[in-house]
Scaffold this motif. Structure first.
Motif, PDB file in Angstrom:
ATOM      1  N   UNK A  35     -17.137  22.627  39.809  1.00 36.81           N
ATOM      2  CA  UNK A  35     -16.506  23.800  39.186  1.00 36.81           C
ATOM      3  C   UNK A  35     -16.773  25.037  40.036  1.00 36.81           C
ATOM      4  N   UNK A  36     -15.706  25.813  40.296  1.00 43.14           N
ATOM      5  CA  UNK A  36     -15.824  26.971  41.177  1.00 43.14           C
ATOM      6  C   UNK A  36     -14.904  28.090  40.709  1.00 43.14           C
ATOM      7  N   UNK A  37     -15.066  29.255  41.310  1.00 40.33           N
ATOM      8  CA  UNK A  37     -14.145  30.360  41.141  1.00 40.33           C
ATOM      9  C   UNK A  37     -12.969  30.085  42.074  1.00 40.33           C
ATOM     10  N   UNK A  38     -11.752  30.100  41.527  1.00 42.78           N
ATOM     11  CA  UNK A  38     -10.598  29.740  42.340  1.00 42.78           C
ATOM     12  C   UNK A  38      -9.682  30.913  42.683  1.00 42.78           C
ATOM     13  N   UNK A  39      -9.780  32.030  41.966  1.00 41.62           N
ATOM     14  CA  UNK A  39      -8.818  33.109  42.221  1.00 41.62           C
ATOM     15  C   UNK A  39      -9.194  33.991  43.403  1.00 41.62           C
ATOM     16  N   UNK A  40     -10.466  34.119  43.714  1.00 43.16           N
ATOM     17  CA  UNK A  40     -10.889  34.964  44.838  1.00 43.16           C
ATOM     18  C   UNK A  40     -10.302  34.441  46.148  1.00 43.16           C
ATOM     19  N   UNK A  57     -16.579  35.217  54.817  1.00 37.85           N
ATOM     20  CA  UNK A  57     -16.976  35.417  53.423  1.00 37.85           C
ATOM     21  C   UNK A  57     -17.694  36.737  53.187  1.00 37.85           C
ATOM     22  N   UNK A  58     -17.984  37.462  54.247  1.00 36.01           N
ATOM     23  CA  UNK A  58     -18.645  38.760  54.123  1.00 36.01           C
ATOM     24  C   UNK A  58     -17.636  39.911  54.250  1.00 36.01           C
ATOM     25  N   UNK A  59     -16.345  39.586  54.357  1.00 33.86           N
ATOM     26  CA  UNK A  59     -15.293  40.592  54.487  1.00 33.86           C
ATOM     27  C   UNK A  59     -15.080  41.306  53.155  1.00 33.86           C
ATOM     28  N   UNK A  60     -14.528  42.526  53.192  1.00 31.39           N
ATOM     29  CA  UNK A  60     -14.239  43.231  51.938  1.00 31.39           C
ATOM     30  C   UNK A  60     -13.106  42.535  51.179  1.00 31.39           C
ATOM     31  N   UNK A  70     -12.637  28.630  48.195  1.00 30.18           N
ATOM     32  CA  UNK A  70     -13.285  28.481  46.897  1.00 30.18           C
ATOM     33  C   UNK A  70     -14.665  29.110  47.007  1.00 30.18           C
ATOM     34  N   UNK A  71     -15.086  29.810  45.939  1.00 33.86           N
ATOM     35  CA  UNK A  71     -16.390  30.467  45.964  1.00 33.86           C
ATOM     36  C   UNK A  71     -17.189  30.091  44.728  1.00 33.86           C
ATOM     37  N   UNK A  78     -20.176  36.083  48.919  1.00 36.70           N
ATOM     38  CA  UNK A  78     -21.434  36.159  49.662  1.00 36.70           C
ATOM     39  C   UNK A  78     -22.481  35.230  49.076  1.00 36.70           C
ATOM     40  N   UNK A  79     -22.340  34.884  47.800  1.00 34.66           N
ATOM     41  CA  UNK A  79     -23.292  33.976  47.153  1.00 34.66           C
ATOM     42  C   UNK A  79     -23.151  32.569  47.732  1.00 34.66           C
ATOM     43  N   UNK A  80     -21.904  32.060  47.681  1.00 26.25           N
ATOM     44  CA  UNK A  80     -21.641  30.713  48.195  1.00 26.25           C
ATOM     45  C   UNK A  80     -20.136  30.516  48.289  1.00 26.25           C
ATOM     46  N   UNK A  81     -19.704  29.917  49.352  1.00 23.90           N
ATOM     47  CA  UNK A  81     -18.274  29.677  49.503  1.00 23.90           C
ATOM     48  C   UNK A  81     -18.007  28.397  50.270  1.00 23.90           C
ATOM     49  N   UNK A  82     -16.821  27.864  50.053  1.00 27.16           N
ATOM     50  CA  UNK A  82     -16.341  26.723  50.823  1.00 27.16           C
ATOM     51  C   UNK A  82     -15.329  27.280  51.810  1.00 27.16           C
ATOM     52  N   UNK A  83     -15.745  27.385  53.053  1.00 19.68           N
ATOM     53  CA  UNK A  83     -14.955  28.037  54.090  1.00 19.68           C
ATOM     54  C   UNK A  83     -14.264  27.010  54.971  1.00 19.68           C
ATOM     55  N   UNK A  84     -12.993  27.315  55.284  1.00 21.32           N
ATOM     56  CA  UNK A  84     -12.194  26.419  56.114  1.00 21.32           C
ATOM     57  C   UNK A  84     -11.478  27.219  57.196  1.00 21.32           C
TER      58      UNK A  84
END
Length: 165
Positions: A35-40, A57-60, A70-71, A78-84
């Motif tokens: 389960x993750x935040x999907x809208x960011x 993930x540190x961008x404004x 997904x974050x 900045x907490x945690x993200x799935x970066x691609x």
């Protein structure tokens, strides 16, 4: 083979974020399953169907095209993200790289997969449509105020490109 499903959508009214259960896999390898935040990150995910992307993930918040797809369930990249990193190799294929971002800049590559652009684009388009239907009647005020408009605009561009296939 590429699979992306997002189910169990919910609005966290206090945080004003959309959360859901995310499953992403490529070539039998599970890249995301929680389960993750999907809208960011949805605007960046949708943008990746049309353009090469490199996350930060540190961008404004207004640098939406650089957000992780997904974050963390708290909504903070900045907490945690799935970066691609997504690279369009041809009109038919994209390279999808799961990366670990470093606070000092740069990435550590975790996995790389070549996937069908059409399968990738169609599944992401369906998720964007579901998101827009889900938020349509909600009292929803995302941190990046233009989130819904950006998703609508990118989805229109994607639909146009898919029709041209």
């Amino acid at each position: 083979m590429f699979t992306l499903t997002v189910q169990g959508w919910s609005l966290d009214k206090d945080l004003q974020i959309i959360q859901a259960d995310v499953h992403m896999s490529a070539d039998g390898s599970v890249l995301v399953e929680e389960p993750l935040c999907v809208d960011v990150g949805l605007p960046a995910l949708l943008y990746s169907t049309l353009h090469d992307t490199q996350p930060d993930r540190f961008a404004p918040a207004d640098a939406w095209e650089r957000m992780p797809f997904f974050v963390c369930g708290c909504g903070d990249p900045e907490c945690r993200g799935f970066s691609f990193v997504v690279t369009h190799k041809s009109p038919e294929e994209i390279e999808l790289q799961l990366v670990e971002e470093r606070s000092s800049g740069g990435y550590r590559e975790l996995e790389t997969h070549i996937v069908s652009w059409a399968a990738y684009a169609r599944q992401i388009g369906e998720i964007a449509e579901t998101y827009l239907a889900f938020v349509a009647n909600l009292d929803y005020r995302p941190y990046y105020k233009e989130t819904v408009k950006v998703v609508q605009d990118l989805l229109a561009q994607l639909r146009h490109k898919l029709q041209g296939e």
